[in-house]
Design a protein around this motif. Sequence first.
Motif, PDB file in Angstrom:
ATOM      1  N   THR A 197      -6.212  11.997   7.215  1.00  0.00           N
ATOM      2  CA  THR A 197      -5.806  10.714   7.408  1.00  0.00           C
ATOM      3  C   THR A 197      -5.898  10.217   5.882  1.00  0.00           C
ATOM      4  OG1 THR A 197      -6.439  10.249   9.586  1.00  0.00           O
ATOM      5  CG2 THR A 197      -6.263   8.146   7.958  1.00  0.00           C
ATOM      6  N   VAL A 198      -4.855   9.511   5.345  1.00  0.00           N
ATOM      7  CA  VAL A 198      -4.943   9.026   4.230  1.00  0.00           C
ATOM      8  C   VAL A 198      -4.851   7.469   4.249  1.00  0.00           C
ATOM      9  CG1 VAL A 198      -3.702   8.945   1.886  1.00  0.00           C
ATOM     10  CG2 VAL A 198      -3.719  11.016   3.033  1.00  0.00           C
ATOM     11  N   ALA A 199      -6.055   6.951   4.094  1.00  0.00           N
ATOM     12  CA  ALA A 199      -6.148   5.424   4.031  1.00  0.00           C
ATOM     13  C   ALA A 199      -5.589   4.611   3.116  1.00  0.00           C
ATOM     14  CB  ALA A 199      -7.438   5.012   4.501  1.00  0.00           C
ATOM     15  N   LEU A 200      -4.781   3.780   2.987  1.00  0.00           N
ATOM     16  CA  LEU A 200      -4.146   2.734   1.847  1.00  0.00           C
ATOM     17  C   LEU A 200      -4.502   1.502   2.010  1.00  0.00           C
ATOM     18  CD1 LEU A 200      -0.773   4.501   1.787  1.00  0.00           C
ATOM     19  CD2 LEU A 200      -2.810   5.356   0.573  1.00  0.00           C
ATOM     20  N   LEU A 201      -5.415   0.890   1.115  1.00  0.00           N
ATOM     21  CA  LEU A 201      -6.156  -0.353   1.426  1.00  0.00           C
ATOM     22  C   LEU A 201      -5.762  -1.389   0.748  1.00  0.00           C
ATOM     23  CD1 LEU A 201      -9.987   0.577   2.106  1.00  0.00           C
ATOM     24  CD2 LEU A 201      -7.899   0.739   4.053  1.00  0.00           C
ATOM     25  N   GLY A 202      -4.485  -1.039  -0.015  1.00  0.00           N
ATOM     26  CA  GLY A 202      -4.288  -2.236  -0.934  1.00  0.00           C
ATOM     27  C   GLY A 202      -5.187  -2.269  -2.288  1.00  0.00           C
ATOM     28  N   ASP A 262      -9.305  -3.363  10.873  1.00  0.00           N
ATOM     29  CA  ASP A 262      -8.828  -2.596   9.273  1.00  0.00           C
ATOM     30  C   ASP A 262      -9.973  -2.607   8.484  1.00  0.00           C
ATOM     31  OD1 ASP A 262      -6.440  -2.724  10.192  1.00  0.00           O
ATOM     32  OD2 ASP A 262      -5.648  -4.612   9.185  1.00  0.00           O
ATOM     33  N   LEU A 263     -11.361  -2.800   8.694  1.00  0.00           N
ATOM     34  CA  LEU A 263     -12.618  -2.976   7.977  1.00  0.00           C
ATOM     35  C   LEU A 263     -13.409  -1.624   8.625  1.00  0.00           C
ATOM     36  CD1 LEU A 263     -13.520  -6.549   8.038  1.00  0.00           C
ATOM     37  CD2 LEU A 263     -12.307  -5.403   6.255  1.00  0.00           C
ATOM     38  N   VAL A 264     -12.908  -0.602   9.140  1.00  0.00           N
ATOM     39  CA  VAL A 264     -13.387   0.295   9.495  1.00  0.00           C
ATOM     40  C   VAL A 264     -13.695   1.167   8.575  1.00  0.00           C
ATOM     41  CG1 VAL A 264     -13.675   2.445  11.120  1.00  0.00           C
ATOM     42  CG2 VAL A 264     -12.811   0.370  12.007  1.00  0.00           C
ATOM     43  N   VAL A 265     -12.690   1.627   7.839  1.00  0.00           N
ATOM     44  CA  VAL A 265     -12.646   2.516   6.620  1.00  0.00           C
ATOM     45  C   VAL A 265     -13.564   1.705   5.364  1.00  0.00           C
ATOM     46  CG1 VAL A 265     -11.322   3.873   4.846  1.00  0.00           C
ATOM     47  CG2 VAL A 265     -10.640   3.620   7.540  1.00  0.00           C
ATOM     48  N   PRO A 266     -14.424   2.252   4.723  1.00  0.00           N
ATOM     49  CA  PRO A 266     -14.985   1.747   3.431  1.00  0.00           C
ATOM     50  C   PRO A 266     -14.116   1.870   2.346  1.00  0.00           C
ATOM     51  CG  PRO A 266     -16.401   3.101   4.746  1.00  0.00           C
ATOM     52  CD  PRO A 266     -15.155   3.355   5.216  1.00  0.00           C
ATOM     53  N   ARG A 267     -13.804   0.854   1.427  1.00  0.00           N
ATOM     54  CA  ARG A 267     -13.132   0.907   0.415  1.00  0.00           C
ATOM     55  C   ARG A 267     -13.473   1.759  -0.725  1.00  0.00           C
ATOM     56  NH1 ARG A 267      -8.884  -1.924  -1.831  1.00  0.00           N
ATOM     57  NH2 ARG A 267      -8.805  -3.506  -0.094  1.00  0.00           N
ATOM     58  N   THR A 268     -12.709   2.604  -1.012  1.00  0.00           N
ATOM     59  CA  THR A 268     -13.109   3.740  -2.520  1.00  0.00           C
ATOM     60  C   THR A 268     -12.188   3.411  -3.442  1.00  0.00           C
ATOM     61  OG1 THR A 268     -12.013   5.449  -1.478  1.00  0.00           O
ATOM     62  CG2 THR A 268     -14.291   5.206  -0.643  1.00  0.00           C
ATOM     63  N   GLU A 270     -10.319   6.132  -4.296  1.00  0.00           N
ATOM     64  CA  GLU A 270      -9.062   6.782  -3.686  1.00  0.00           C
ATOM     65  C   GLU A 270      -8.307   6.146  -2.892  1.00  0.00           C
ATOM     66  OE1 GLU A 270     -12.090   8.970  -5.726  1.00  0.00           O
ATOM     67  OE2 GLU A 270     -12.511   7.698  -3.845  1.00  0.00           O
ATOM     68  N   ASN A 271      -8.933   5.242  -2.019  1.00  0.00           N
ATOM     69  CA  ASN A 271      -8.029   4.515  -1.127  1.00  0.00           C
ATOM     70  C   ASN A 271      -7.567   3.181  -1.546  1.00  0.00           C
ATOM     71  OD1 ASN A 271      -9.935   2.747  -0.359  1.00  0.00           O
ATOM     72  ND2 ASN A 271     -10.799   4.352   1.460  1.00  0.00           N
ATOM     73  N   THR A 272      -8.087   2.723  -2.552  1.00  0.00           N
ATOM     74  CA  THR A 272      -7.383   1.455  -3.012  1.00  0.00           C
ATOM     75  C   THR A 272      -6.192   1.737  -3.828  1.00  0.00           C
ATOM     76  OG1 THR A 272      -9.761   0.511  -3.397  1.00  0.00           O
ATOM     77  CG2 THR A 272      -8.250  -0.599  -4.661  1.00  0.00           C
ATOM     78  N   THR A 273      -5.114   1.021  -3.401  1.00  0.00           N
ATOM     79  CA  THR A 273      -3.703   1.333  -4.090  1.00  0.00           C
ATOM     80  C   THR A 273      -3.615   0.311  -5.128  1.00  0.00           C
ATOM     81  OG1 THR A 273      -2.830  -0.018  -2.290  1.00  0.00           O
ATOM     82  CG2 THR A 273      -2.933   2.394  -2.186  1.00  0.00           C
ATOM     83  N   PRO A 274      -2.598   0.437  -6.182  1.00  0.00           N
ATOM     84  CA  PRO A 274      -2.514  -0.375  -7.259  1.00  0.00           C
ATOM     85  C   PRO A 274      -1.883  -2.044  -7.093  1.00  0.00           C
ATOM     86  CG  PRO A 274      -0.912   1.107  -7.313  1.00  0.00           C
ATOM     87  CD  PRO A 274      -1.576   1.560  -6.109  1.00  0.00           C
TER      88      PRO A 274
END
Length: 291
Positions: A197-202, A262-268, A270-274
């Motif tokens: 899975t590739v999370a994309l968190l904005g 939408d908060l299950v995945v910790p922000r990193t 790598e998953n913070t998009t620009p």
Amino acid sequence: MIVVTAPTSTIGRQLVARLLEHDEPVRVIVRDPSKLTDAVRERVEVVVGSHRDRGVLDAALPGADALFWLMPADHSAPDIFDTYVTASIPGAEAVHRHGVERVVIVSALGRGSGLYAGHVSASLAMEDLFRSTGVHVRALANPSFMDNVLRQLPSLRAGVLTGTHPADLALPWVATRDIAEVADRLLRDRGWVGQDTVALLGAEDISLAQMAATLSEVLGTPIRYERGSREEFKNTLIGYGFSYAVFCLKNDMDAAKENGLDLVVPRTPENTTPTTFRQFAEEVIKPAFAG
């Protein structure tokens, strides 16, 4: 050969443009080829029909190395699992039958949350269907799209941003152009294997009150956030032709997001998009608002 489904969708259109910028061979599955630009039609192979159809998939997938799978929701559907899962069975079967090596799927955040979330739960089940074939998979797990704010242009012109969540609830939001960018990179990369899975968190977590404040500054006019009830939301969607079943599933998704889906995945990093919401507001919402 890269096969792209839903090439005229918001994500699909941007993805095809990126793939062609890199001179990739692209084949698209599209119901109405007239919705493709002339420039795109001249450079891609076109298979006409629905990617829910076995015959269409059998025409599109021979020789394909990678498949981009996006299943649009059917707003009039009596059952959202039928829309996402049953409709995707021909795709999973065809991937196996034609030996497609890699599949990139548009999915959603929420795996492991333990929350029933309507559309999200159906998306995750669709994703599992492709995983069961043994193909290499990357599932793009997304929160809500910044692009959805464009649906509120009439309301914004009246000075109101609407929603059903608490004003101060900060959640991740992602721009579809960032989703297209990641999908482009994965589809052009022939080296990755396995299923992930590739999370994309904005770029940040942001509340609707903060979004309204940002819009006020960017648009140069006061915008206030106005929280509505889910009952009002139901009446609005049904007025737009949504089935009652689909409304209930959207309601379940909305409630699950309020409860932390939408908060299950910790922000990193790598998953913070620009793309920040301010940038999206300046570059996309402001021109549309002025038009």
